[in-house]
Design an enzyme around this catalytic site. Structure first.
Site, mmCIF file in Angstrom:
data_model
loop_
_atom_site.group_PDB
_atom_site.id
_atom_site.type_symbol
_atom_site.label_atom_id
_atom_site.label_comp_id
_atom_site.label_asym_id
_atom_site.label_seq_id
_atom_site.Cartn_x
_atom_site.Cartn_y
_atom_site.Cartn_z
ATOM 1 C CG ASP A 74 -2.601 4.171 3.094
ATOM 2 O OD1 ASP A 74 -2.183 3.066 2.680
ATOM 3 O OD2 ASP A 74 -3.320 4.272 4.102
ATOM 4 C CG HIS A 96 -0.291 0.051 2.538
ATOM 5 N ND1 HIS A 96 -0.014 1.238 3.197
ATOM 6 C CD2 HIS A 96 0.144 -0.925 3.370
ATOM 7 C CE1 HIS A 96 0.551 0.977 4.363
ATOM 8 N NE2 HIS A 96 0.664 -0.328 4.491
ATOM 9 C CG ASP A 111 2.036 -3.852 5.070
ATOM 10 O OD1 ASP A 111 2.844 -2.940 5.381
ATOM 11 O OD2 ASP A 111 0.812 -3.775 5.285
ATOM 12 C CD GLU A 147 -2.522 -1.687 5.569
ATOM 13 O OE1 GLU A 147 -2.424 -2.727 6.225
ATOM 14 O OE2 GLU A 147 -2.018 -0.607 5.947
ATOM 15 C CD GLU A 148 -0.717 2.330 7.716
ATOM 16 O OE1 GLU A 148 -1.319 1.918 8.730
ATOM 17 O OE2 GLU A 148 0.451 2.024 7.455
ATOM 18 C CG HIS A 159 1.758 3.629 12.267
ATOM 19 N ND1 HIS A 159 0.576 2.984 12.592
ATOM 20 C CD2 HIS A 159 2.080 3.185 11.033
ATOM 21 C CE1 HIS A 159 0.215 2.197 11.614
ATOM 22 N NE2 HIS A 159 1.118 2.300 10.645
ATOM 23 C CG ASP A 209 3.178 0.411 7.640
ATOM 24 O OD1 ASP A 209 2.777 -0.227 6.659
ATOM 25 O OD2 ASP A 209 2.527 0.500 8.692
#
Length: 432
Positions: A80, A78, A198, A175-176, A384, A141
């Site tokens: 995003d 992903h 991932d 996805e997040e 994150h 990520d």
């Protein structure tokens, strides 16, 4: 490795933060900037059937270079980044030949990435790390996954002597915020199975994840002047607090690990008249997952019974929505696809770390949509947040794994999947 670094930095410096409050797909228009760049790159390296649909899903094909029939496989990541931390203005820092000590991310704010706290750093001594500058997340990520998939396809195109079947790649938005697979066209993708790139540290290989649900509970109250409130006021915030207190002790994210499930209160807001609690419910075991959801309903029923006479109607209303399920149920019948990835790692001298995901990926959703999809490491750590980093050597190893999986898929007799299982030598019994 410089081309890996350059590609990764070109991705992470594009802000692709998703937004759970948006109703569009992608949830933020800025995600399309990277999606369109990926289309150009896939086309430039020689991929075919490169497409982007109106929702930002990017797909491409590496045609087979062998004459015999080979299952079509896929690789997914992903583009995003999480809204949990700032994703705009990413300024990556390159730490060559990491010494094993503290890394000063930001001198002005005295932000330090230290192995005293993040002990995983020590396994990358002597390697090249890419970190943040302490003010944003990095975006490994899953832009590390993007980098690895594109780089692996480029390598295979430049080295046609490596046998492989048809390979499909897919890049998703959102996805997040749990929507990455919502509009993924599995039929169009056309793979027998796929792998999400991932995961975190080198060696991770995952085909089990949480069963997941989100719950919202609204509590009503009655506001009365506090001087005359006895027997009349009902403070919804206190009822919300009672609800949280009734949840099992020791079953929170910070107190659980491995296969242990949890309740996690993610939001609490309110006034005397109305309060709201939001929580997520997680468990790998379906029976325990169902019991957890039932417990939330039971606690709410008890609260309603307690206030039935005084309030006259339900004082608490609960809404629970399932989010995703454990992919193990869909992957185990085709377990050879996990064995294939495990063998690829072993052939490359990488120790496979097969463990459950304490979360979910696009892969768990895709598995229930008909595309079995285990998860493979992308190399990053501390996702994150400002302490996020990725070793470049781990990204290179992930590229190698993709290439090896492609090669093994083209040279394996899938009528006998037992061939993929690692041999387990029996220990010789000592003679008495």
């Amino acid at each position: 490795m410089q081309h890996i670094i350059d590609r990764f930095i070109s991705y992470v410096t594009i802000d692709t933060e998703s937004d759970a409050n948006s109703q569009t797909t992608p949830s933020t228009p800025k995600q399309l900037v990277l999606a369109k760049l990926l289309v150009k790159e896939l086309t430039a390296i020689g991929m075919t059937e490169v497409t982007i649909d109106k929702n930002g899903y990017v797909m491409g094909t590496l045609p087979s270079n062998v004459e015999h029939n080979v299952p079509t496989i896929g690789f997914v990541s992903h583009y995003d980044t999480s809204p949990d931390f700032k994703g705009e203005g990413v300024k990556p820092q390159i730490i060559a030949n990491y010494s094993g000590g503290d890394i000063l991310l930001n001198a002005e704010q005295n932000i330090i990435l230290s192995p005293n706290y993040f002990k995983d750093l020590l396994q990358y001594k002597g390697q090249t790390l890419i970190t943040t500058d302490g003010t944003t997340l990095l975006g490994a990520d899953d832009k590390a996954g993007l980098t690895e998939i594109v780089s692996a396809m480029e390598f295979l195109l430049k080295n046609p002597e490596i046998e492989h079947g048809k390979i499909r790649v897919g890049f998703t938005p959102d996805e997040e915020i749990g929507r990455g697979a919502d509009l993924f066209d599995v039929e169009k993708f056309g793979a027998a199975w796929a792998y999400t790139m991932d995961g975190s540290q080198i060696g991770e290989l995952e085909y089990e994840n949480f069963n997941a649900a989100g719950a919202k509970i609204t509590f009503k109250g009655k506001s009365v002047h506090p001087g005359y409130a006895k027997g009349k006021m009902i403070n919804s915030m206190l009822i919300a607090s009672d609800f949280i207190d009734a949840l099992p002790k020791g079953e929170t994210p910070e107190e659980t690990k491995g296969y242990e499930g949890f309740f996690h209160v993610t939001q609490l807001s309110g006034s005397i008249e109305e309060s709201k609690v939001e929580l997520i419910i997680r468990d790998h075991d379906m029976k325990k997952f169902l019991k957890r959801k039932d417990l939330v309903h039971k606690i709410v029923r008890k609260i309603n019974e307690k206030f039935a006479k005084q309030f006259g109607e339900d004082i608490a209303v609960v809404e629970i929505k399932d989010q995703y399920y454990n992919m193990k149920e869909k992957v185990e019948p085709v377990k050879y696809i996990v064995d294939l990835a495990e063998k690829a790692m072993q052939d490359l001298g990488i120790k496979p770390l097969i463990k459950p995901i304490r979360g979910g990926t696009d892969g768990c959703r895709l598995s229930y949509m008909g595309l079995p999809c285990p998860n493979i490491f992308a190399g990053g750590h501390n996702f994150h947040g400002k302490y996020e980093y990725v070793p470049v050597e781990s990204m290179q190893k992930a590229i190698d794994v993709i290439v090896k999986i492609a090669q093994l898929t083209a040279t394996t007799d899938f009528s006998d999947p037992e061939i993929l299982k690692p041999s387990k030598k029996k220990a010789k019994k000592k003679k008495k």
